[in-house]
Design a protein around this motif. Sequence first.
Motif, PDB file in Angstrom:
ATOM      1  N   ALA A 105      53.945 -12.047 -14.050  1.00 56.82           N
ATOM      2  CA  ALA A 105      54.763 -11.614 -15.191  1.00 56.82           C
ATOM      3  C   ALA A 105      55.555 -10.363 -14.841  1.00 56.82           C
ATOM      4  N   LEU A 106      54.913  -9.395 -14.186  1.00 55.37           N
ATOM      5  CA  LEU A 106      55.609  -8.157 -13.827  1.00 55.37           C
ATOM      6  C   LEU A 106      56.683  -8.382 -12.770  1.00 55.37           C
ATOM      7  N   ARG A 119      57.918  -4.968 -19.498  1.00 56.07           N
ATOM      8  CA  ARG A 119      56.583  -4.399 -19.646  1.00 56.07           C
ATOM      9  C   ARG A 119      55.601  -5.502 -20.010  1.00 56.07           C
ATOM     10  N   VAL A 120      54.375  -5.328 -19.571  1.00 55.61           N
ATOM     11  CA  VAL A 120      53.292  -6.254 -19.901  1.00 55.61           C
ATOM     12  C   VAL A 120      52.183  -5.445 -20.560  1.00 55.61           C
ATOM     13  N   LEU A 121      51.766  -5.860 -21.748  1.00 50.68           N
ATOM     14  CA  LEU A 121      50.677  -5.214 -22.463  1.00 50.68           C
ATOM     15  C   LEU A 121      49.486  -6.166 -22.491  1.00 50.68           C
ATOM     16  N   VAL A 122      48.326  -5.678 -22.146  1.00 54.29           N
ATOM     17  CA  VAL A 122      47.106  -6.478 -22.181  1.00 54.29           C
ATOM     18  C   VAL A 122      46.197  -5.912 -23.264  1.00 54.29           C
ATOM     19  N   ARG A 176      41.560  -2.585 -13.870  1.00 51.30           N
ATOM     20  CA  ARG A 176      42.183  -3.378 -12.794  1.00 51.30           C
ATOM     21  C   ARG A 176      43.609  -3.783 -13.167  1.00 51.30           C
ATOM     22  N   LEU A 177      43.815  -4.167 -14.407  1.00 51.61           N
ATOM     23  CA  LEU A 177      45.146  -4.610 -14.837  1.00 51.61           C
ATOM     24  C   LEU A 177      46.103  -3.435 -14.967  1.00 51.61           C
ATOM     25  N   ALA A 178      45.608  -2.296 -15.400  1.00 50.75           N
ATOM     26  CA  ALA A 178      46.449  -1.099 -15.467  1.00 50.75           C
ATOM     27  C   ALA A 178      46.915  -0.694 -14.078  1.00 50.75           C
ATOM     28  N   ALA A 179      46.066  -0.891 -13.079  1.00 56.22           N
ATOM     29  CA  ALA A 179      46.437  -0.546 -11.703  1.00 56.22           C
ATOM     30  C   ALA A 179      47.605  -1.401 -11.210  1.00 56.22           C
ATOM     31  N   LEU A 180      47.764  -2.582 -11.786  1.00 57.97           N
ATOM     32  CA  LEU A 180      48.902  -3.433 -11.429  1.00 57.97           C
ATOM     33  C   LEU A 180      50.197  -2.981 -12.097  1.00 57.97           C
ATOM     34  N   GLY A 181      50.069  -2.190 -13.172  1.00 60.10           N
ATOM     35  CA  GLY A 181      51.241  -1.749 -13.918  1.00 60.10           C
ATOM     36  C   GLY A 181      51.269  -2.202 -15.361  1.00 60.10           C
ATOM     37  N   ALA A 202      45.664 -26.521 -11.665  1.00 59.97           N
ATOM     38  CA  ALA A 202      46.246 -25.233 -11.282  1.00 59.97           C
ATOM     39  C   ALA A 202      46.176 -25.040  -9.770  1.00 59.97           C
ATOM     40  N   LEU A 203      45.053 -25.421  -9.171  1.00 60.11           N
ATOM     41  CA  LEU A 203      44.932 -25.305  -7.716  1.00 60.11           C
ATOM     42  C   LEU A 203      45.953 -26.195  -7.009  1.00 60.11           C
ATOM     43  N   ALA A 204      46.213 -27.368  -7.577  1.00 58.51           N
ATOM     44  CA  ALA A 204      47.206 -28.261  -6.985  1.00 58.51           C
ATOM     45  C   ALA A 204      48.614 -27.670  -7.073  1.00 58.51           C
ATOM     46  N   LEU A 205      48.890 -26.929  -8.144  1.00 56.11           N
ATOM     47  CA  LEU A 205      50.190 -26.267  -8.270  1.00 56.11           C
ATOM     48  C   LEU A 205      50.315 -25.118  -7.279  1.00 56.11           C
ATOM     49  N   GLY A 206      49.188 -24.480  -6.969  1.00 55.48           N
ATOM     50  CA  GLY A 206      49.191 -23.322  -6.079  1.00 55.48           C
ATOM     51  C   GLY A 206      48.939 -22.050  -6.854  1.00 55.48           C
ATOM     52  N   VAL A 207      47.711 -21.544  -6.777  1.00 58.61           N
ATOM     53  CA  VAL A 207      47.358 -20.359  -7.555  1.00 58.61           C
ATOM     54  C   VAL A 207      47.784 -19.094  -6.832  1.00 58.61           C
ATOM     55  N   GLY A 208      47.749 -17.981  -7.563  1.00 56.70           N
ATOM     56  CA  GLY A 208      48.181 -16.702  -7.029  1.00 56.70           C
ATOM     57  C   GLY A 208      47.167 -16.078  -6.088  1.00 56.70           C
ATOM     58  N   PRO A 209      47.477 -14.901  -5.569  1.00 58.56           N
ATOM     59  CA  PRO A 209      46.661 -14.302  -4.506  1.00 58.56           C
ATOM     60  C   PRO A 209      45.247 -13.925  -4.939  1.00 58.56           C
ATOM     61  N   TYR A 210      45.054 -13.520  -6.181  1.00 58.34           N
ATOM     62  CA  TYR A 210      43.717 -13.084  -6.594  1.00 58.34           C
ATOM     63  C   TYR A 210      42.772 -14.274  -6.742  1.00 58.34           C
ATOM     64  N   THR A 211      43.258 -15.348  -7.346  1.00 55.91           N
ATOM     65  CA  THR A 211      42.421 -16.540  -7.468  1.00 55.91           C
ATOM     66  C   THR A 211      42.201 -17.176  -6.101  1.00 55.91           C
TER      67      THR A 211
END
Length: 227
Positions: free
Chosen positions: A60-61, A68-71, A81-86, A208-217
């Motif tokens: 999203a970022l 901006r992304v608000l969690v 952890r999410l704040a560290a991403l921005g 989701a795995l077939a689509l290709g997940v992001g680096p953390y997953t």
Amino acid sequence: MTQDTVRPSRPVAPAAPTAGWSLVLPLKPLALAKSRLAPYAGPHRADLALSFALDTVTAALATPQVARVLVVTRDAAAGARLAALGAVVVADEPGGGLNPALAHGASAALALAPDAPVAALSADLPALRPAELARVLGAVPPRARAFLPDSPGLGTTLLASTPGRPLAPAFGDGSRARHAAGGALELRLADVESVRRDVDTGPDLGEALALGVGPYTSALFARLGRS
């Protein structure tokens, strides 16, 4: 509880100089998240829920239209952890479940950037691609509320409102019908499956795995020795 009545209980920064999108993501305490994935993740279920959120926020970022992304979460460890991403972490949840939390986050987003459009986005989109999210946000008409249904076609992964329109979230089982009945426009777009594929069950995770997940997953699966 509605967006009009909920106000963030802590000071917020002045309005941002741009009117890019504000995205609001809800995140349960990790110990309670993704219970239907317990047969697949076992003791690593909380780690899996966190990796989904980290990948969702990262993508999203990286989306040009997103300012901006608000969690919204009361999980302090996940919030850090999410704040560290921005991400901006809205820790003062009002209680009452998912939709009050989203309305509360939308209110915080409007306090940060009153002239920016706001969207609620699922936090369990580990395959999310910035280009596809950009297409979805770009399809929201001016002066409108709009939503994107999930892959099965019963729920919602994104609900957007342009300035002057209340977000009025109605997420949960059957939310596609509720958002449509509430006057939101359904976005019917091809090739945005990464924005539609939220993960609640084992088959969802496989897709989701077939689509290709992001680096953390991906890193979590590598650490667990799973493909």
